[in-house]
Design an enzyme around this catalytic site. Structure first.
Site, PDB file in Angstrom:
ATOM      1  N   GLU A 144      39.163  10.791  81.942  1.00 46.10           N
ATOM      2  CA  GLU A 144      39.735  10.176  83.163  1.00 46.10           C
ATOM      3  C   GLU A 144      41.206  10.577  83.290  1.00 46.10           C
ATOM      4  O   GLU A 144      41.827  11.002  82.296  1.00 46.10           O
ATOM      5  CB  GLU A 144      39.610   8.649  83.105  1.00 46.10           C
ATOM      6  CG  GLU A 144      40.387   8.008  81.957  1.00 46.10           C
ATOM      7  CD  GLU A 144      41.009   6.669  82.324  1.00 46.10           C
ATOM      8  OE1 GLU A 144      41.625   6.564  83.400  1.00 46.10           O
ATOM      9  OE2 GLU A 144      40.895   5.738  81.500  1.00 46.10           O
ATOM     10  N   LYS A 178      41.454  -3.905  76.355  1.00 39.87           N
ATOM     11  CA  LYS A 178      42.665  -4.592  75.892  1.00 39.87           C
ATOM     12  C   LYS A 178      42.459  -6.099  75.886  1.00 39.87           C
ATOM     13  O   LYS A 178      41.776  -6.640  76.751  1.00 39.87           O
ATOM     14  CB  LYS A 178      43.835  -4.246  76.809  1.00 39.87           C
ATOM     15  CG  LYS A 178      44.405  -2.879  76.509  1.00 39.87           C
ATOM     16  CD  LYS A 178      45.873  -2.809  76.914  1.00 39.87           C
ATOM     17  CE  LYS A 178      46.493  -1.521  76.418  1.00 39.87           C
ATOM     18  NZ  LYS A 178      46.482  -0.438  77.393  1.00 39.87           N
TER      19      LYS A 178
HETATM   20  N1  PSU Z   1      43.122   0.097  80.219  1.00 36.84           N
HETATM   21  C1  PSU Z   1      44.068   0.741  79.506  1.00 36.84           C
HETATM   22  N2  PSU Z   1      44.711   1.813  80.066  1.00 36.84           N
HETATM   23  C2  PSU Z   1      44.397   2.255  81.325  1.00 36.84           C
HETATM   24  C3  PSU Z   1      43.364   1.571  82.059  1.00 36.84           C
HETATM   25  C4  PSU Z   1      42.766   0.500  81.464  1.00 36.84           C
HETATM   26  O1  PSU Z   1      44.355   0.363  78.381  1.00 36.84           O
HETATM   27  O2  PSU Z   1      44.999   3.227  81.803  1.00 36.84           O
HETATM   28  C5  PSU Z   1      42.985   2.066  83.425  1.00 36.84           C
HETATM   29  C6  PSU Z   1      41.665   2.858  83.327  1.00 36.84           C
HETATM   30  O3  PSU Z   1      41.729   3.960  84.206  1.00 36.84           O
HETATM   31  C7  PSU Z   1      40.637   1.855  83.818  1.00 36.84           C
HETATM   32  C8  PSU Z   1      41.424   1.106  84.864  1.00 36.84           C
HETATM   33  O4  PSU Z   1      39.471   2.444  84.345  1.00 36.84           O
HETATM   34  O5  PSU Z   1      42.718   0.977  84.294  1.00 36.84           O
HETATM   35  C9  PSU Z   1      40.837  -0.242  85.206  1.00 36.84           C
HETATM   36  O6  PSU Z   1      41.503  -0.796  86.286  1.00 36.84           O
HETATM   37  P1  PSU Z   1      40.950  -2.145  86.974  1.00 36.84           P
HETATM   38  O7  PSU Z   1      41.210  -3.233  85.988  1.00 36.84           O
HETATM   39  O8  PSU Z   1      41.757  -2.275  88.227  1.00 36.84           O
HETATM   40  O9  PSU Z   1      39.499  -1.928  87.247  1.00 36.84           O
END
Ligand code: PSU
Ligand code: MN
Length: 300
Positions: free
Chosen positions: A24, A156
């Site tokens: 990604e 996380k």
């Molecule tokens: N968790 C991390 N680092 C990140 C992300 C999540 O520790 O960079 C990013 C990833 O690209 C994940 C996105 O798919 O955040 C999820 O965002 P949301 O919670 O808005 O779905």
């Protein structure tokens, strides 16, 4: 339909049924990591994939087109990207011709599926957010609806990890622990929650994908951060709580929540969370490549 453009090396590897690992790009943009750690993460992850015998395919939107596999110039644009593209945004980014869009887990899993790539590596996935508001990352739905193995260091601990595991259970996603009995919490090897199934070698992971009951469903392989790179749980917990409180106070909502909390964690730890982040991302990319190589051997 989304038809990602493939770089020559990715297209050739797929045509020859060689191992490919999708990566990604949100993690490599400033939404995921501050410069210059984002560029380091990109190099380390690509190298880890190559060192284990697979071809890396970084996903992104460039000039309104979805791509898998980027040139050095395209990578530079991604490092500076600020528009986050989840799976639902892929169509909008294409329709509106976005200059640069960085893909999240959900968008990348979707693009990998469209291209016939079965293994994808990231740092941490999104999940169910804490609190009473309904905020569930689209990552979970995408993992449940594309036949791709997602390799991650769990999620996380600022997320609601018990509910994240419940969601994956309801959605029918096999959740595996790589040589480990616990669901990892990104910076720490264990969230204190047991992982549903431990697996110890690549072949078993490939077989779980092969034998899964729903052909459309993916597999989540969780890999704990290497022992030497772990951050003590007590230390990280205090920081996560402060970051969450700050996001609530500032009224941050929607896709902005995760980048906001990530930036806040980096600030609160004076950047000490960054080496851990790089170490786990690189480790995940290596494990993903091993799985991809094993899968390619099964196909031949
Ligand atoms: N968790 C991390 N680092 C990140 C992300 C999540 O520790 O960079 C990013 C990833 O690209 C994940 C996105 O798919 O955040 C999820 O965002 P949301 O919670 O808005 O779905
Ligand atoms: Mn959300």
């Amino acid at each position: 339909m989304i038809e990602p453009i493939l770089s020559d090396d990715v297209a050739q590897a797929l045509a020859e049924h060689r191992a490919v690992v999708a990566l990604e790009s949100t993690i490599f943009s400033n939404l995921g990591l501050p410069a210059p750690a984002n560029a380091d993460a990109l190099e380390l992850c690509k190298q880890a994939v190559r060192d284990h015998g697979a071809v890396p395919a970084v996903a992104a939107i460039l000039d309104g087109r979805a791509q898998l596999g980027l040139s050095p110039d395209e990578e530079k644009r991604v490092l500076l990207g600020t528009r986050k593209v989840a799976e639902r945004d892929l169509a909008v980014a294409q329709a509106q011709g976005w200059d640069v869009g960085v893909t999240t887990v959900s968008a990348t899993v979707s693009l990998a599926h469209a291209a016939g790539i079965s293994v994808f590596a990231t740092g941490g996935i999104g999940g169910v957010h804490r609190g009473s508001e309904l905020d569930v990352s689209a990552d979970l739905d995408a993992i449940a609806n594309h036949p791709v193995i997602t390799v991650c260091a769990g999620a996380k601990a600022f997320l609601d990890l018990p509910r994240t595991l419940e969601y994956l259970e309801t959605a029918g996603v096999p959740v595996l622990g790589w040589q480990h009995d616990w669901f990892p919490a990104f910076y720490t090897r264990s969230s204190g929650l047991p992982v549903p199934h431990r697996v110890d070698d690549e072949r078993v992971v490939c077989d779980v994908l092969r034998f899964r009951a729903r052909p459309a469903t993916g597999v989540l392989l969780t890999v704990p951060i290497p022992v030497d790179d772990e951050i003590p749980a007590a230390r990280i917990d205090a920081v996560l709580t402060a970051a969450l409180e700050a996001s609530a106070q500032e009224g941050v909502v929607g896709p902005a929540v995760t980048p906001y909390v990530l930036a806040r964690i980096e600030k609160e730890t004076d950047g000490q969370s960054i080496p851990a982040n790089l170490a786990l991302a690189r480790n995940n990319a290596g494990v993903a490549a091993r799985i991809a190589v094993a899968l390619a051997q099964e196909v031949l």
